[in-house]
Design an enzyme around this catalytic site. Sequence first.
Site, PDB file in Angstrom:
ATOM      1  N   ASP A 103      -6.326   1.672  -3.591  1.00 21.18           N
ATOM      2  CA  ASP A 103      -7.548   1.577  -2.779  1.00 21.18           C
ATOM      3  C   ASP A 103      -7.769   2.780  -1.878  1.00 21.18           C
ATOM      4  OD1 ASP A 103      -5.634   1.060  -0.823  1.00 21.18           O
ATOM      5  OD2 ASP A 103      -6.659  -0.710  -0.020  1.00 21.18           O
ATOM      6  N   ASP A 141      -1.559   0.613  -4.253  1.00 18.90           N
ATOM      7  CA  ASP A 141      -2.425  -0.451  -4.761  1.00 18.90           C
ATOM      8  C   ASP A 141      -3.810   0.051  -5.148  1.00 18.90           C
ATOM      9  OD1 ASP A 141      -2.981  -0.102  -1.956  1.00 18.90           O
ATOM     10  OD2 ASP A 141      -4.074  -1.993  -1.965  1.00 18.90           O
ATOM     11  N   ASP A 195      -2.916   5.631  -3.576  1.00 16.38           N
ATOM     12  CA  ASP A 195      -1.734   4.990  -3.020  1.00 16.38           C
ATOM     13  C   ASP A 195      -1.261   3.899  -3.974  1.00 16.38           C
ATOM     14  OD1 ASP A 195      -3.846   3.268  -2.669  1.00 16.38           O
ATOM     15  OD2 ASP A 195      -3.225   2.586  -0.688  1.00 16.38           O
ATOM     16  N   SER A 210       0.836  -1.196   0.000  1.00 18.19           N
ATOM     17  CA  SER A 210       0.000   0.000   0.000  1.00 18.19           C
ATOM     18  C   SER A 210       0.874   1.250   0.000  1.00 18.19           C
ATOM     19  CB  SER A 210      -0.955  -0.030   1.197  1.00 18.19           C
ATOM     20  OG  SER A 210      -1.865   1.033   1.169  1.00 18.19           O
TER      21      SER A 210
END
Length: 474
Positions: free
Chosen positions: A246, A244, A242, A101
């Site tokens: 999400d 990834d 970010d 992340s």
Amino acid sequence: MAVKFGTSGLRGLSSDLVGSVSALYATAFARFLLEGNLVSAGGCVVVARDFRQSSPEIAATVMAALTRAGLTPIDCGTIPTPALALYGAAIQAGGIMITGSHIPADRNGIKFYRPDGEIDKQDEQTIVALAASLEDDAEANRVERGSGANHEAEATDLFLARNFATLPEQALAGMRVGIYQHSTVARDMMVKVFEHFGATVFPLGRSEQFIPVDTEAVSEETVALLAGWTDELALDTIVSTDGDGDRPLVSDERGTPLRGDLLGLISARFLRASLVATPVTSNSGLEADGHFTVVRTRVGSPFVIAAMNEALAAGQTGVLGFEANGGLMLGSDFDTGTAVLKSLPTRDSFLPALAVLATARQTGQSLSALANAYRMPMALSDRLENFAVERSSALMAHLRQSTDNMTRFLAPLGGVKTVSDIDGLRITLDDGSVVHFRPSGNAPEMRCYVEAPSFEEAKTLLKGGLQLLDNWQS
């Protein structure tokens, strides 16, 4: 073992996750799916990854372990976490996302999904126990490279179709939208989505080196980049995520990032939600908004999802959740007027960004004017990196030990009025301002959140809170 579950997924140094540890936890997850009758023998597990240097190797190890355990890995490549979750739910497959992340590039993580959504805290405990039972099993720890059928295009198309249905055609026509691409796996999809709605899109800052972007504590360097691009290109907003994909980042027309909990509030209004589940770190102005019931939770998507599930079990409709980082989770189906968005109980960065820009467009306001219209307390947050877990644990124990300890520690900031201990210590001071100290759940960091009537007061309070943390010695 140096890896552990944090607020969302297994986290640790990349050097610890590469190799047998990832094989062990993938095997434990496979056992969890099979023994829980969540996936049948030979059933599918979708696997995706972010752009960290260590992610391809971890993904290959994971896919080999899944194959040995009797499951069928499906390689979804480099796609956002919500896209992976959506595809897994569509084909009734388990899911594994290799991502750290927003945390530093020398770290990484693994997120696990049941076919019906994210694993919860009880599931985490089960997987940890299974991993412990397999720790001396050579087969479970074997490191080899695996692969699976490539379904990246199918997963991408499904997620794009969901987003294309969110707003009316040309809903963002006339807007000048920058997409800060850096190293997020959402970077190309974001361009396609905003172009689909008629915005003039400017891809910015694409990087082949991994850049950790924390949407909850945006660095001064990132803010300066956003401000410079906005001024140079006369942009209405810059959107990013970010690593990834999400957690959203949305800036106003001056390049100033909007708070994630404000994005959540605007999204809840846009979707006409009846109940919002959100962590204690989100702005206290949510309750004052009055358009929905607010349920407070500990920090981390599993806690938000648990609160949403509890509300749904009680017959509540119009349920969604979000975190202070802006990641939006749909517990219920929602009708946007152009389509019914099916529930997606995992963090999503695309929907809140679209909801906020569409709201600004519908009301004819700039992003800064829209933000100001909500008149929420000014909330800021930041973190001290390389703050050892042992040090943060000792500090929190010291503050909880006695009222005197708490009072003395906070004295430079003001008197203590009330204290909440839902997750970390959230202290309301005598003047009504708030300071919240919370150790990170997945990195050696200490976070500080503050609320105050004005930006300058919040900035001063945040600086003071961070200084107290930095100066503390056990």
